[in-house]
Each structure stands twice: as structure tokens, then as C-alpha cells.
Write an enzyme that holds these catalytic residues in place. Structure first.
Site, PDB file in Angstrom:
ATOM      1  CG  HIS A  76      -0.923  35.291 -16.408  1.00 26.09           C
ATOM      2  ND1 HIS A  76      -0.884  33.950 -16.094  1.00 26.09           N
ATOM      3  CD2 HIS A  76      -1.780  35.413 -17.447  1.00 26.09           C
ATOM      4  CE1 HIS A  76      -1.680  33.289 -16.924  1.00 26.09           C
ATOM      5  NE2 HIS A  76      -2.245  34.153 -17.748  1.00 26.09           N
ATOM      6  CG  HIS A 103      -3.216  29.958 -19.356  1.00 22.96           C
ATOM      7  ND1 HIS A 103      -2.275  30.041 -20.365  1.00 22.96           N
ATOM      8  CD2 HIS A 103      -3.730  31.201 -19.221  1.00 22.96           C
ATOM      9  CE1 HIS A 103      -2.250  31.275 -20.838  1.00 22.96           C
ATOM     10  NE2 HIS A 103      -3.123  31.998 -20.160  1.00 22.96           N
TER      11      HIS A 103
END
Length: 639
Positions: free
Chosen positions: A102, A261
Site C-alpha cells: 500500500h 487488497h
């Protein structure tokens, strides 16, 4: 017994096995794909994604080492995936963490006034409670530690366990969970995920920690978290290093309401223009943010959106907020919480509350030594454009032309009308050997010229009309092609007489020849370099040959020139490029069509085919008056 299991396995693994919730199942899948979930057979990818990595097992530590090499104020704790300030703060320390993939969240925000430490798990996998505990112990002081946790099962379990153990060791610790996802609405508390709003929250709390106690900081954060709303949109999935994309989207599909995700979104829809996408998702915010509400906006790049796309998203969001009567106080734009290479974005809105508004804005504006944080106070919700000077050519009235001049204009009209439809063709040809944008220039320029043809004084001022078209080509094409065509028309028009009727075939030949010389002079291209010059050379030689032969039929001359231009384009495709972007292909372009040459051949043939019949008998040095006299004399002789 429970503590024994905790020592053998992480709490994450225990509860993932015990709890059958959708979130646990998803997290188990993520860890299995990553290859570190015990007891399951690791999946083998048939088509692994391509990534710049050394080996897939050390992706995270290698990346964190690179990050620390770029910043002398942070370091990685040996044997862990924890990034921390070399000198922890003396106030309340704020930490966050979660799965990697991320970036820049969360290690990229370890700096004074934001995070004191970030705990990184594997790609899309929660860090172990041991690493979280080590981070808490490392930054702990008498003022305590605030641990910010994104609302994912693995994160919640591991971070809460670490905080509990830390408390048992006498460390002051409080946890704050972030669940800013509004794709399912605010009523779905369990399913609401922690998204990019997490970064917004810990930027505020990192600054507020300078003056607030741990308890007050937690209270402030909890009150803010209730009013942070995020939704994500993507045009593609992402791929964990070493594995294929988690799902595929059609070329005309997009996911709305997805997380970070790689999981699928709430719904799949057809791709829309950017402004329509903003309109599509805005009702999710409208339920919580009313007209007149002051907000802070965060436009987050989920991975591979270009700067062009991000600026368009920003512009459309600001316009939408203005339309809705929502007051934008600050806007943050950039890649803050990504999902590897996902081609997507998320929009976060923080609804400012009167009781905490001043402190919130003060904390957001607090300076930080972090390249990822770019905050702006918009001057206005409406773009202020600087007015341009009055242009030299003002198109007010349509110009009435004679029948012959109208036919001349129609030749150009029909040519540009056809070219306007060739965007895809020339983009495809250009993509083979160049940058793939020629078709856009052809279509845009054609549209621009078509709009003004009726206002150009072809009959009385042919020269200025041709020059005006040249300037439009420079604007429409941009890059190299447009300016070269502008030089072609500007230089060539100087060989023409002002009035249309005063020009004969020789004038047009001289104009064509002078235009080609101008392209060569400016572009530095020589015959044999595989450029439009090669095709133009075939055309001008054919033109010259027909005049030398005394060909009296102008249309036939034009058709002959057109045929030679086609042959020239074919011969040009056999050459090795020495100029332009094709030259970087090192011979791979040989045998492929040269888009610039193909365009030359097409417009010459369009002119030839559209040429008015009234010009078919015009000889090389004749004016129209000469033609009329000659035809009358020939008629008398026949009689």
C-alpha cells in the site's frame, strides 16, 4: 493453554481457523497466495506478474531498506519489518501498520509530526503481533502510544493482542480503529474497511500529539473517524509479486466500491467518463454530507493512475462539490495508500465539525518533512482562466463565395471530413512505430478546420486562408507533425497570388514545392530518412514531370501525383528510420507502414478525387479567364 497457542501461532492464524466470517476467509486467501499461511498448499501461478524484485521472499525488507537509504531520519529495526524514527518523539507516539503493498502507507509517513513507527506485514498480509509489540516497546515513553488500526480481521487481532501484552508490561497504550469505507453504507459496521482515510487521520493525530494527552488524542481521533468517508474505483486488478492478477476486468469494465487488497468491488459497471464516475459514486457521500457542509477532500492514487488522470479527477471532484453546495476547505492529492499497481483511485471526504474544525485544519496544515503529503487550500471552487488577447482572426460572418470558389472550399471540406473519421487507423499505425497519438491529432485538427471553413475568404484572400489553416494544424496536432504542416502551408502560401482566380497550375506547383522545402529546412529530414519527406518527394517529382510533359488536365495531374504518393508511402515503409521516434526501433520498423507517409498519401488522393471538374481543363500557366477564352475559340473552330 490460550497463551501457549499464542506463542506457537499468531492470534491471526488461530482466529482465522476458528471464525468462518467472510473477512477471515478473504484474509486467509490473501496469506495463502502470499505463501506464508501454514497448513495450506501454496498456489502456483501460471502467469506470474512482472516486478522489479530480487526474490519474492524478501520483497518487503528489500523495499524498506531502500526507503531508509533515502531518509537519514528513519531506520529499520534489525530482524523485523518495522520502520521507525531514529529519535522517537517525547510526546505521545503514534504508530500504524498493516500489510505491505500500500506504499507509501505506512512506512512512507514515518516522520516528525506524523508516525513514529510503521509495522509492515507481508504483501497484503497482517504483520505478526510480535512485530507490533516490538514497535510499541521501541517508541514507548511516559506519555504513551496511540496505535491506529485499519479495520481488517488480521490487523485487528494482531494489533489488539500486541497492545494488550504491552499494557501488561506497564506501557500506556490505546488503540483506534479506522473504518472509513462507505461502499456498503454506514450500517455495515463489520464490513467497513480501513482505506485511505487512515492516512488523513494519522496526519491529523500525529500533529495533535504534540499538545494532547493520550486520552485526549484518542478521543479526538475517535470523533474524527466518525466523519471520514472513502470509496474506491478501479479499472484493473493488481498482482502480488510472483502471482497473476487476482481477477480480470474487460476493457470496458470498472469496479466500484473496492478495497485495497485486490479484492473485487461492490459492483462492476461499464467504464464512464470521469465526470460521470464522480456523479455515480457521489450519492454514497450525499447521505452523510449535506449542502453547506465544510469538508476536506483526499484524492488517492491506488497505484498506476497517471498525473493527467489525477488532475482530471481533482477538477471533476471540485466542480461536483461546488455544484452540490459543499464547501471545500482543503484538498490532498497523490499516491498515499495504494494497492500495488492497481489502475484506480479513491476519494475520501472528511466532514469538518464545528467543535474540532480549527484544530483539525491546524493539524492538517502543520508542516512535515514528507514528500508524499501535498495539501492545498483551494482559492476558489471555480477555475479562474486568464483571458487571452483578442485573436487576429475573428470568425463572425459566413463568407459567401462564387460557385467556383465554393467548389474549391468543398474540396477541403470533404477531405477534412474523411480525415476526421481516421483517428483509430492513424493511432494504430503510429502505435506500431511511434507514440500512438497521430490519429488524435488528425481528428482534432480536422474538426477545428471544419468549424471555420465557411468563415475563410478563399476567393479574395487565398493566402491568409491557407495560413489560417496552417496555424490550426499547428494547434490541433501539437508535437512535431502540426508545426511541420504549419510551415508547409505558411511557406507554400507565399508562392500563391492573393485572389484564388489568379492562380494557375504553376503557382500551385511552386507552392507545393516551397512547402516541402520548408518541412525539410525545419525538420532536418533528408530523402531516405523514412519520413513524410520521402513520400512528398515522390509526389513533387510526379507533379514536375506532368508539367514538363505539358499535361493540360489538372485533375489528371492530381490523380497521377496521388498514385505516386501511394507508391512513395509503400517504398518508405521499406526504409530504416533515421529520424523521429521510429529511429529508436533499430530496424524493427522496416516493413511496417510509416504513419506520416500514409497520411500524406491519403490527403493528396483525397484532394485529387474531390477536385472540382471545372479545373480539369486548366493548363499549367492558364488563369480561369484564359481557359474561358480558349474554350470559346475551340468551340468556334469546331463549328
Amino acid at each position: 493453554v490460550f497463551f501457549f497457542f499464542f506463542k506457537q501461532k499468531t492470534a491471526y492464524e488461530i482466529l482465522s481457523g476458528l471464525v468462518g466470517s467472510e473477512m477471515c476467509i478473504r484474509d486467509r486467501y490473501q496469506r495463502r497466495v502470499h505463501g506464508d499461511y501454514f497448513g495450506d498448499k501454496m498456489e502456483t501461478a501460471k502467469i506470474p506478474s512482472k516486478k522489479f524484485v530480487n526474490n519474492y521472499q524478501n520483497v518487503v525488507p528489500d523495499a524498506l531498506d531502500g526507503l531508509c537509504m533515502l531518509n537519514s531520519k528513519i531506520c529499520r529495526i534489525e530482524g523485523t519489518q518495522i520502520v521507525t524514527l531514529k529519535k522517537p518523539r517525547t510526546c505521545v507516539n503514534v504508530i500504524c501498520g498493516g500489510g505491505s503493498g500500500h506504499e507509501p502507507a505506512h512506512p512512507g509517513f514515518v516522520c516528525d509530526n506524523i508516525l513514529s513507527a510503521a509495522v509492515c506485514g507481508g504483501v497484503f498480509a497482517s504483520p505478526s503481533y510480535q512485530d507490533v509489540l516490538k514497535a510499541i516497546v521501541h517508541v514507548a515513553n511516559e506519555n504513551g502510544v496511540l496505535v491506529i488500526v485499519k479495520n481488517y480481521t488480521g490487523d485487528c487481532i494482531n494489533f489488539e493482542l500486541a497492545a494488550d501484552i504491552a499494557r501488561s508490561k506497564g506501557i500506556k497504550v490505546m488503540t483506534l480503529h479506522v473504518a472509513d469505507d462507505i461502499s456498503l453504507g454506514l450500517k455495515h459496521e463489520i464490513g467497513r474497511r480501513g482505506l485511505a482515510g487512515t492516512v488523513l487521520l494519522y496526519k491529523i493525530l500525529g500533529a495533535a500529539a504534540q499538545t494532547l494527552s493520550l486520552e485526549k488524542l484518542h478521543e479526538f481521533g475517535a470523533s474524527l473517524g466518525k466523519f471520514i468517508y472513502t470509496i474506491g474505483i478501479s479499472f484493473s486488478a493488481c498482482s502480488i509479486p510472483g502471482y497473476p492478477p487476482m481477477y480480470t476486468l474487460g476493457p470496458d469494465e470498472m469496479e466500484i466500491g473496492l478495497g485495497i487488497h485486490g479484492e473485487k468491488g461492490l459492483e462492476r459497471k461499464k467504464v464512464m467518463p470521469c465526470d460521470a464516475i464522480i456523479d455515480e459514486i457521489f450519492p454514497k457521500f450525499r447521505g452523510e454530507i449535506k449542502k453547506g457542509q465544510e469538508v476536506v477532500a483526499l484524492v488517492n492514487n491506488l497505484g498506476s493512475c497517471t498525473d493527467i488522470e489525477m488532475m482530471i479527477i481533482v477538477a471533476n471532484l471540485i466542480k461536483k462539490l461546488n455544484t452540490e453546495g459543499i464547501v471545500l476547505k482543503r484538498i490532498i492529492e497523490g499516491k498515499l495508500m495504494s494497492s500495488l499497481e492497481m489502475h484506480g483511485m479513491s476519494i475520501t471526504l472528511l466532514a469538518l465539525q464545528e467543535s474540532t474544525k480549527d484544530l483539525t485544519l491546524q493539524c492538517l496544515d502543520a508542516p512535515v518533512d514528507c514528500k508524499h503529503w501535498k495539501i492545498t487550500e483551494p482559492n476558489s471552487n471555480i477555475v479562474g482562466h486568464l483571458k487571452q488577447p483578442i485573436p487576429t482572426a475573428i470568425y463572425k460572418d459566413r463568407i459567401k463565395l462564387s460557385e467556383k470558389a465554393e467548389a474549391f472550399k468543398k474540396t477541403f471540406h470533404n477531405m477534412f471530413k474523411v480525415l476526421q473519421t481516421k483517428e483509430l487507423l492513424y493511432n494504430q499505425l503510429d502505435a506500431e512505430v511511434g507514440d500512438g497519438d497521430l490519429g488524435m491529432g488528425v481528428a482534432k485538427t480536422s474538426g477545428m478546420v471544419l468549424k471555420v471553413l465557411d468563415f475563410l475568404p478563399f476567393e479574395e484572400d487565398l493566402v491568409s486562408s491557407m495560413q489560417e489553416i496552417g496555424e490550426m494544424m499547428a494547434q490541433g496536432f501539437g508535437g512535431t507533425t502540426g508545426p511541420l504542416y504549419a510551415f508547409f502551408l505558411l511557406a507554400g502560401s507565399k508562392k500563391l497570388n492573393k485572389k484564388l482566380e489568379e492562380n494557375n497550375i504553376k503557382n500551385w506547383f511552386d507552392a507545393f514545392d516551397e512547402g516541402i522545402k520548408a518541412i525539410q529546412r525545419i525538420g532536418k529530414a533528408e530523402i531516405g530518412d523514412r519520413t513524410m519527406i520521402d513520400t512528398l518527394n515522390y509526389a513533387i517529382l510526379a507533379f514536375k514531370n506532368e508539367i514538363t510533359k505539358g499535361n493540360a488536365n489538372a485533375k489528371n495531374i492530381a490523380l497521377t501525383v496521388g498514385k505516386e504518393a501511394i507508391r512513395g508511402a509503400e517504398e518508405t515503409s521499406k526504409l530504416k528510420a533515421k529520424r523521429g521516434r521510429s529511429s529508436y526501433l533499430q530496424g524493427k520498423e522496416i516493413g511496417k507502414k510509416d504513419p506520416g507517409s500514409e497520411l500524406v498519401a491519403e490527403w493528396i488522393n483525397l484532394i485529387a478525387n474531390e477536385m472540382p471538374v471545372s479545373y480539369t481543363h486548366l493548363r499549367a500557366h492558364e488563369t480561369r479567364e484564359d481557359l474561358v477564352c480558349r474554350l470559346l475559340l475551340e468551340k468556334k473552330k469546331k463549328n
